[in-house]
Design a protein around this motif. Structure first.
Motif, PDB file in Angstrom:
ATOM      1  N   GLU A 220      76.839 123.081  35.942  1.00  0.00           N
ATOM      2  CA  GLU A 220      77.637 122.097  35.213  1.00  0.00           C
ATOM      3  C   GLU A 220      77.738 122.527  33.755  1.00  0.00           C
ATOM      4  O   GLU A 220      76.825 123.128  33.200  1.00  0.00           O
ATOM      5  N   GLU A 221      78.863 122.215  33.129  1.00  0.00           N
ATOM      6  CA  GLU A 221      79.019 122.469  31.703  1.00  0.00           C
ATOM      7  C   GLU A 221      79.890 121.388  31.093  1.00  0.00           C
ATOM      8  O   GLU A 221      80.706 120.762  31.773  1.00  0.00           O
ATOM      9  N   GLY A 222      79.665 121.146  29.799  1.00  0.00           N
ATOM     10  CA  GLY A 222      80.449 120.134  29.112  1.00  0.00           C
ATOM     11  C   GLY A 222      79.832 119.773  27.782  1.00  0.00           C
ATOM     12  O   GLY A 222      78.798 120.320  27.383  1.00  0.00           O
ATOM     13  N   PRO A 223      80.459 118.848  27.034  1.00  0.00           N
ATOM     14  CA  PRO A 223      79.907 118.400  25.756  1.00  0.00           C
ATOM     15  C   PRO A 223      78.533 117.760  25.959  1.00  0.00           C
ATOM     16  O   PRO A 223      78.245 117.214  27.035  1.00  0.00           O
ATOM     17  N   PRO A 224      77.656 117.822  24.938  1.00  0.00           N
ATOM     18  CA  PRO A 224      76.297 117.291  25.082  1.00  0.00           C
ATOM     19  C   PRO A 224      76.252 115.843  25.560  1.00  0.00           C
ATOM     20  O   PRO A 224      75.457 115.515  26.453  1.00  0.00           O
ATOM     21  N   ASP A 225      77.079 114.978  24.994  1.00  0.00           N
ATOM     22  CA  ASP A 225      77.036 113.573  25.391  1.00  0.00           C
ATOM     23  C   ASP A 225      77.362 113.388  26.867  1.00  0.00           C
ATOM     24  O   ASP A 225      76.778 112.535  27.539  1.00  0.00           O
ATOM     25  N   ASP A 226      78.288 114.196  27.379  1.00  0.00           N
ATOM     26  CA  ASP A 226      78.644 114.091  28.791  1.00  0.00           C
ATOM     27  C   ASP A 226      77.471 114.480  29.677  1.00  0.00           C
ATOM     28  O   ASP A 226      77.151 113.785  30.656  1.00  0.00           O
ATOM     29  N   LEU A 227      76.818 115.596  29.357  1.00  0.00           N
ATOM     30  CA  LEU A 227      75.721 116.047  30.208  1.00  0.00           C
ATOM     31  C   LEU A 227      74.502 115.143  30.089  1.00  0.00           C
ATOM     32  O   LEU A 227      73.815 114.880  31.087  1.00  0.00           O
ATOM     33  N   PHE A 228      74.222 114.653  28.891  1.00  0.00           N
ATOM     34  CA  PHE A 228      73.040 113.814  28.713  1.00  0.00           C
ATOM     35  C   PHE A 228      73.251 112.403  29.241  1.00  0.00           C
ATOM     36  O   PHE A 228      72.341 111.803  29.818  1.00  0.00           O
ATOM     37  N   GLN A 229      74.424 111.849  29.038  1.00  0.00           N
ATOM     38  CA  GLN A 229      74.665 110.456  29.415  1.00  0.00           C
ATOM     39  C   GLN A 229      75.305 110.294  30.789  1.00  0.00           C
ATOM     40  O   GLN A 229      75.049 109.313  31.476  1.00  0.00           O
ATOM     41  N   HIS A 230      76.138 111.270  31.169  1.00  0.00           N
ATOM     42  CA  HIS A 230      76.870 111.136  32.433  1.00  0.00           C
ATOM     43  C   HIS A 230      76.900 112.447  33.207  1.00  0.00           C
ATOM     44  O   HIS A 230      77.975 112.979  33.503  1.00  0.00           O
ATOM     45  N   PRO A 231      75.728 112.982  33.541  1.00  0.00           N
ATOM     46  CA  PRO A 231      75.725 114.235  34.316  1.00  0.00           C
ATOM     47  C   PRO A 231      76.385 114.025  35.678  1.00  0.00           C
ATOM     48  O   PRO A 231      76.219 112.987  36.316  1.00  0.00           O
TER      49      PRO A 231
END
Length: 259
Positions: A220-231
């Motif tokens: 998975e890859e994406g902005p930090p908020d996406d991975l931390f809050q909505h993996p």
């Protein structure tokens, strides 16, 4: 418009029957800080070594500023002039001062005039907060100071991109902050960086994109908020939960439920 500095296409690497990297594709845009996270042994460091041409992949292509750098016949030493790398271990020359360690690349590789090389080295040492340590030897420096000399040495080549392979893993906890602060400064100055680290606070604060790898693939890859809050993947959430537990983060900093 965003400009891609580094592009990795279908990169694979194996040793015998052991697959280290499997069909990795990744883009790094100019000025971005991309942080790669994942369990140990998942191929993160191997990917950096492939990018810097220290390890030869079995298949796949790597482009720097649109030029395929791992094509047959490419001058590897010429390519490495444009890719700075900071290793887990400092790899400084113990018989040389901090200043001489930083000067050696501009002198030997770039064939810079000695006076110019000295000015460049002093500029980079000042950039990492070590101007007053220029005449000290590695044995007289702390681990954090040695790593900052390593960063200055890489910067002295004016690289297009900086690769960091677990730059704080060999440091005592109280010395980690000084190295991360230098990296934050570089990010704020627009240096393009690809960073392998377990420092989740740094990743969340500084990264433009986080890449989670496991078993040699990008999960998975994406902005930090996406991975931390909505993996999007359970494995991403499990890893982030465990690593934030390990480093003592507060409950509100733990990753949310996957979608």
């Amino acid at each position: 418009m965003e400009k891609t500095i580094l592009r990795i296409e279908n990169l694979s690497k194996s040793y015998g029957h052991t697959t280290i990297l499997k069909d990795i594709t990744l883009d790094i845009n100019e000025g971005d800080t991309v942080v790669i996270i994942g369990p140990s042994g998942t191929g993160k460091s191997t990917m950096l070594r492939c990018i810097n041409l220290l390890t030869k992949p079995n298949s796949g292509r790597i482009f720097l500023d649109g030029k395929e750098i791992n094509a047959h016949g490419v001058d590897e030493n010429e390519v490495r002039k444009h890719i700075g790398m900071v290793f887990q271990d400092f790899l400084l020359f113990n018989h040389l001062t901090a200043l001489d360690n930083v000067m050696i690349g501009p002198l030997k590789v770039l064939k810079m005039d000695p006076a110019q090389a000295r000015l460049k080295a002093m500029f980079e040492l000042e950039r990492v907060g070590l101007k007053d340590k220029a005449n000290l030897y590695p044995g007289q420096l702390s681990g954090g100071q040695k790593q900052r000399v390593g960063i200055a040495r890489a910067l002295a080549m004016d690289p297009r991109i900086m690769l960091f392979d677990e730059p704080t893993s060999a440091l005592d906890p109280e010395l980690i902050g000084e190295v991360l602060e230098v990296m934050r400064k570089l990010a704020s100055e627009g240096m393009t960086m690809l960073v392998v680290t377990h420092e989740m606070g740094f990743a969340r604060e500084v990264a433009d994109k986080i890449v989670f790898m496991e078993s040699g693939v990008v999960v998975e890859e994406g902005p930090p908020d996406d991975l931390f809050q909505h993996p999007k993947h359970n494995r991403t959430r499990e890893f982030l939960w465990k690593i934030t537990e390990l480093y003592g983060k507060h409950d509100q900093d733990k990753p949310g439920e996957p979608e």
